[in-house]
Design a protein around this motif. Structure first.
Motif, PDB file in Angstrom:
ATOM      1  N   ASN A 240      25.630   7.243  25.272  1.00 14.21           N
ATOM      2  CA  ASN A 240      26.391   8.329  24.473  1.00 14.21           C
ATOM      3  C   ASN A 240      27.851   7.775  24.515  1.00 14.21           C
ATOM      4  OD1 ASN A 240      24.100   9.661  24.666  1.00 14.21           O
ATOM      5  ND2 ASN A 240      24.814  11.198  26.420  1.00 14.21           N
TER       6      ASN A 240
ATOM      7  N   TYR B 209      29.434  19.424  15.596  1.00  9.85           N
ATOM      8  CA  TYR B 209      28.194  19.295  16.455  1.00  9.85           C
ATOM      9  C   TYR B 209      28.316  17.925  17.166  1.00  9.85           C
ATOM     10  CZ  TYR B 209      23.414  19.744  17.493  1.00  9.85           C
ATOM     11  OH  TYR B 209      22.150  19.718  18.159  1.00  9.85           O
TER      12      TYR B 209
ATOM     13  N   PHE C  54      19.699  12.539  17.504  1.00 13.36           N
ATOM     14  CA  PHE C  54      21.293  13.066  17.512  1.00 13.36           C
ATOM     15  C   PHE C  54      21.764  12.940  16.234  1.00 13.36           C
ATOM     16  CE2 PHE C  54      26.024  12.165  18.144  1.00 13.36           C
ATOM     17  CZ  PHE C  54      26.114  13.355  18.681  1.00 13.36           C
TER      18      PHE C  54
ATOM     19  N   ARG D  76      30.359  18.516  19.978  1.00 13.26           N
ATOM     20  CA  ARG D  76      29.998  19.313  20.967  1.00 13.26           C
ATOM     21  C   ARG D  76      28.824  18.647  21.914  1.00 13.26           C
ATOM     22  NH1 ARG D  76      27.491  21.734  24.273  1.00 13.26           N
ATOM     23  NH2 ARG D  76      26.588  23.668  24.546  1.00 13.26           N
ATOM     24  N   TRP D  77      27.995  17.906  21.263  1.00 11.18           N
ATOM     25  CA  TRP D  77      26.604  17.415  21.811  1.00 11.18           C
ATOM     26  C   TRP D  77      26.885  16.103  22.131  1.00 11.18           C
ATOM     27  CZ3 TRP D  77      23.858  20.874  24.022  1.00 11.18           C
ATOM     28  CH2 TRP D  77      23.802  22.159  23.742  1.00 11.18           C
TER      29      TRP D  77
ATOM     30  N   GLY E 252      25.680  15.500  25.536  1.00  9.30           N
ATOM     31  CA  GLY E 252      24.711  16.492  26.052  1.00  9.30           C
ATOM     32  C   GLY E 252      23.548  16.351  25.238  1.00  9.30           C
ATOM     33  N   TYR E 253      22.460  17.448  25.310  1.00  7.17           N
ATOM     34  CA  TYR E 253      21.150  17.418  24.445  1.00  7.17           C
ATOM     35  C   TYR E 253      21.086  18.874  24.267  1.00  7.17           C
ATOM     36  CZ  TYR E 253      21.217  12.780  26.079  1.00  7.17           C
ATOM     37  OH  TYR E 253      21.570  11.442  26.672  1.00  7.17           O
ATOM     38  N   ASN E 254      21.081  19.219  22.962  1.00  5.71           N
ATOM     39  CA  ASN E 254      20.947  20.638  22.576  1.00  5.71           C
ATOM     40  C   ASN E 254      19.289  20.728  22.892  1.00  5.71           C
ATOM     41  OD1 ASN E 254      20.081  22.927  21.027  1.00  5.71           O
ATOM     42  ND2 ASN E 254      21.530  22.363  19.356  1.00  5.71           N
TER      43      ASN E 254
ATOM     44  N   ARG F  93      14.184  15.390  23.497  1.00  6.39           N
ATOM     45  CA  ARG F  93      14.987  14.461  23.848  1.00  6.39           C
ATOM     46  C   ARG F  93      14.436  13.039  23.901  1.00  6.39           C
ATOM     47  NH1 ARG F  93      18.610  13.880  29.472  1.00  6.39           N
ATOM     48  NH2 ARG F  93      19.223  11.623  29.269  1.00  6.39           N
TER      49      ARG F  93
ATOM     50  N   HIS G  91      24.205   8.617  20.320  1.00  7.81           N
ATOM     51  CA  HIS G  91      23.626   8.968  21.684  1.00  7.81           C
ATOM     52  C   HIS G  91      22.997   7.527  21.907  1.00  7.81           C
ATOM     53  CE1 HIS G  91      22.645  13.560  22.411  1.00  7.81           C
ATOM     54  NE2 HIS G  91      24.264  13.186  22.583  1.00  7.81           N
TER      55      HIS G  91
END
Length: 262
Positions: free
Chosen positions: A235, A110, A132, A113-114, A117-119, A124, A232
């Motif tokens: 990042n 996870y 995060f 993957r993120w 980026g932001y799920n 956020r 994050h």
């Protein structure tokens, strides 16, 4: 049962459930019967699915007391009540059988993957590091403890307005929550960063003033066995753990290292 939504990484299923509750006190008996409609939201985490939302949509019910002959006496104006805490509860339950208590590989996957980026399932934050990190821990199967009080437990709710505990999104709160957790998420303090494994946590007090500013997830180890982290706010992916290259770092910086257990 019906599928409301199905995407590449998410699915929502709605079901109608029959519920019957009976209480007895002496010769009196209280009965509640109802049909509950609820939607369960699942998200794919690696090779498994996790339940991330459980929402009660509506309840049809009746209730009353029964006498010795078994005849029901309806309660006037009876409405089958739903506990609001139960209505808003969000879960993170591994579906795969015999899954490890904490799936470090899933937490790291996870984070990879993120990391940049932001799920969209989560809010956020301007200072997003702990939000995060909490998402990574949840992806690894760490169970939430929803107390209904933002100052206690570790939780995030999707039902209605997004709500969360301070420990979910505030670095200082999570740092002090981890070592005292007795149910669900728990962090075991260790002295040396070499003792950490992928999926573990590092907390940072950059000024050394007792106010913890930042959190990261260990995702790998370098050739000397030292942690590399994802984070994050600024990042970062596979960044060296000590953050000496950060503008926030000072010579007074303190660290707290936690081995995650659930």
């Amino acid at each position: 049962m019906r599928v409301e939504h199905e995407g590449g990484e998410t699915v929502a299923v709605t079901a109608r459930l029959f519920r019957r509750l009976v209480w007895r006190a002496g010769w009196r008996e209280w009965v509640e019967e109802g049909i509950e409609e609820r939607t369960v939201h699942l998200v794919r985490v690696g090779k498994r699915w996790a339940v991330v939302g459980d929402e009660v949509l509506g309840v049809e019910g009746r209730g009353g007391t029964r006498n010795r002959s078994g005849h029901r006496q309806p309660a006037a104006g009876f409405v089958l009540a739903v506990d609001e805490r139960a209505r808003n509860t969000t879960l993170a339950v591994p579906v795969r059988q015999n899954a490890p208590a904490y799936d470090r590989e899933a937490a790291v996957a996870y984070a990879e993957r993120w990391w940049n980026g932001y799920n969209p399932r989560f809010r956020r934050f301007a200072d997003d590091c702990t939000n995060f990190l909490s998402q990574c821990l949840l992806a690894g199967g760490a169970p939430m403890r929803d107390t209904g009080n933002r100052a206690t437990g570790w939780w995030y709710r999707w039902t209605g307005a997004h709500l969360w505990s301070y420990s979910w999104a505030v670095a200082n709160s999570l740092r002090w929550y981890l070592p005292i957790g007795h149910r669900g998420l728990r962090g075991i303090p260790v002295e040396n960063p070499r003792e950490l494994l992928p999926g573990d946590v590092i907390c940072y007090d950059f000024e050394g003033d007792g106010r913890w500013n930042h959190t990261t997830l260990v995702v790998a180890k370098d050739g000397q066995g030292m942690p590399l982290v994802n984070a994050h706010t600024t990042n970062s992916r596979r960044r060296y753990w000590d953050y000496r290259d950060s503008y926030a770092w000072t010579p007074q910086c303190r660290y707290a290292f936690f081995r995650i257990s659930v």
